[in-house]
Design an enzyme around this catalytic site. Sequence first.
Site, PDB file in Angstrom:
ATOM      1  N   HIS A 226       0.838  -1.200   0.000  1.00 47.48           N
ATOM      2  CA  HIS A 226       0.000   0.000   0.000  1.00 47.48           C
ATOM      3  C   HIS A 226       0.873   1.251   0.000  1.00 47.48           C
ATOM      4  O   HIS A 226       1.978   1.269   0.543  1.00 47.48           O
ATOM      5  CB  HIS A 226      -1.003   0.010   1.153  1.00 47.48           C
TER       6      HIS A 226
ATOM      7  N   ASP B   8       0.180   4.447   1.164  1.00 46.76           N
ATOM      8  CA  ASP B   8       0.115   5.418   2.256  1.00 46.76           C
ATOM      9  C   ASP B   8       0.878   4.953   3.493  1.00 46.76           C
ATOM     10  O   ASP B   8       1.202   3.780   3.649  1.00 46.76           O
ATOM     11  CB  ASP B   8      -1.344   5.701   2.632  1.00 46.76           C
TER      12      ASP B   8
ATOM     13  N   GLU C 131      -4.723   2.489   2.804  1.00 47.04           N
ATOM     14  CA  GLU C 131      -4.878   1.264   3.591  1.00 47.04           C
ATOM     15  C   GLU C 131      -5.016   1.578   5.075  1.00 47.04           C
ATOM     16  O   GLU C 131      -5.824   0.974   5.787  1.00 47.04           O
ATOM     17  CB  GLU C 131      -3.667   0.350   3.355  1.00 47.04           C
ATOM     18  N   GLU C 132      -4.215   2.520   5.557  1.00 47.99           N
ATOM     19  CA  GLU C 132      -4.144   2.769   6.993  1.00 47.99           C
ATOM     20  C   GLU C 132      -5.382   3.480   7.543  1.00 47.99           C
ATOM     21  O   GLU C 132      -5.662   3.400   8.730  1.00 47.99           O
ATOM     22  CB  GLU C 132      -2.891   3.590   7.327  1.00 47.99           C
TER      23      GLU C 132
END
Length: 486
Positions: free
Chosen positions: A76, A78, A145-146
């Site tokens: 991902h 981010d 994602e986070e």
Amino acid sequence: MSEISQLSPQPVWQFFDQICSIPHPSKYEEQLAQHIIQFAQGEGLEVRRDDVGNVFIKKPATPGMEDRKGVVLQAHIDMVPQKNEDTVHDFTQDPIQPFIDGEWVTAKGTTLGADNGMGMAACLAVLAAKDIEHGPLEVLLTIDEEAGMTGAFGLKEGWLEGDILLNTDSEQEGEVYMGCAGGVDGAITLDVARDGVPAEHQAIKMILKGLKGGHSGCDIHTGRGNANKLLGRFLFAHAEELGLRLASLTGGSLRNAIPREANAVVTLPAANVDKLNSLFTHYQAVLSAELGRVETDITLFTEQAELPINVFAAVDQTRLLAVLNACPNGVIRMSDDIAGVVETSLNVGVITTEEDKVTILCLIRSLIDSGRSSVEGMLKAIADLAGAQCEFSGTYPGWKPDADSEVMKLFRETYNDIYGRTPNIMVIHAGLECGLFKEPYPNMDMISFGPTIKFPHSPDEKVQIETVALFWEQMVAILKNIPVKA
């Protein structure tokens, strides 16, 4: 380029150095995404994006390996933006400043972004390499994602052609993951009325800081303090005897990070200020005795504050503090099936105060749906008793282990061939995107692996240098040994 660009394997570290130089916190990944697209185009590779912004890059097979099963390398884009209070840093504008600290690489006062920047760097290094043998290859880089797994939720069937997916978002070398926890966000909202500040009251800001924080999945079992819960505990215990009236209560910044700091602006009779300071000092000693082996820098102090315009109505303050003190936090249950793995947990991640309401944002994780539902019921019951609202959103599934996984068998055999030992096959108490990928791609064989990263989601985040080389060696070996497609 920083000093880390000279580390080995140099291609991986050079890409990670570039990643650190381009701001990419969750929701602000576009600058890095465009940099990656330009790199891929410069390599003559096919690049696409889907409706949510995920980046797809395709590389042809090495000549003679066109008949191998297709592989998707996945990471991902981010990173989690967390910094120390005394660090001046704008994650949307400023680069991360990595540096070598003995056997580790860490960052100056902020999260490093090794989660998942190191995996992303390895994916890009494979794309750039001219000497790595592989079959048909795709790289999938997801967004956000986070902060909600937006990219994984938005992934549609038909975009990926591969048979095997190698997720690079794990954080312990020597372990390979074939399952993960699912999760859901829970928000308890209490409506609050306001009263005028009582006569002869003085304003004080109460501050609790210096906790280690960390990842609300990987670190939830470590016994680290939760700043929101610890400050709430003191207020619940002493608000009445001190005549405290809350004007605001805030803590944490991300629902998936254990909160390191919390503060409250209160008013109280001037005659009780010394007693507050004495009790708060004693409370620091209590917490040091309870948590001192883990939380070595816990700090509590008060400072003068400007007198607020108003404070919470007494009845609403009582409701809020009762909810916060009663709310479960941390490990709810360990797994009976997988030794040493958390089954179900809850993180009281963020508290925000507005003029007419206070919101407590939590993240529930569980390996089983019934465990998640059980904790949802706990939060709903607490909210109902307090006359508050409780809403759940962003539910994402866990990733159920596949005992017949062909790529897991390949990884295990390859690892044993290289190092003469078998890797630990694990299930992680964190949200990996694989669970969501299984919905549009139910037949795709998946594993997750990565280098050793400590304390992700906190400014203490660091990656162990030697394990990056091991991670890279494993990736190259797996790609070379992918079987022929039937």
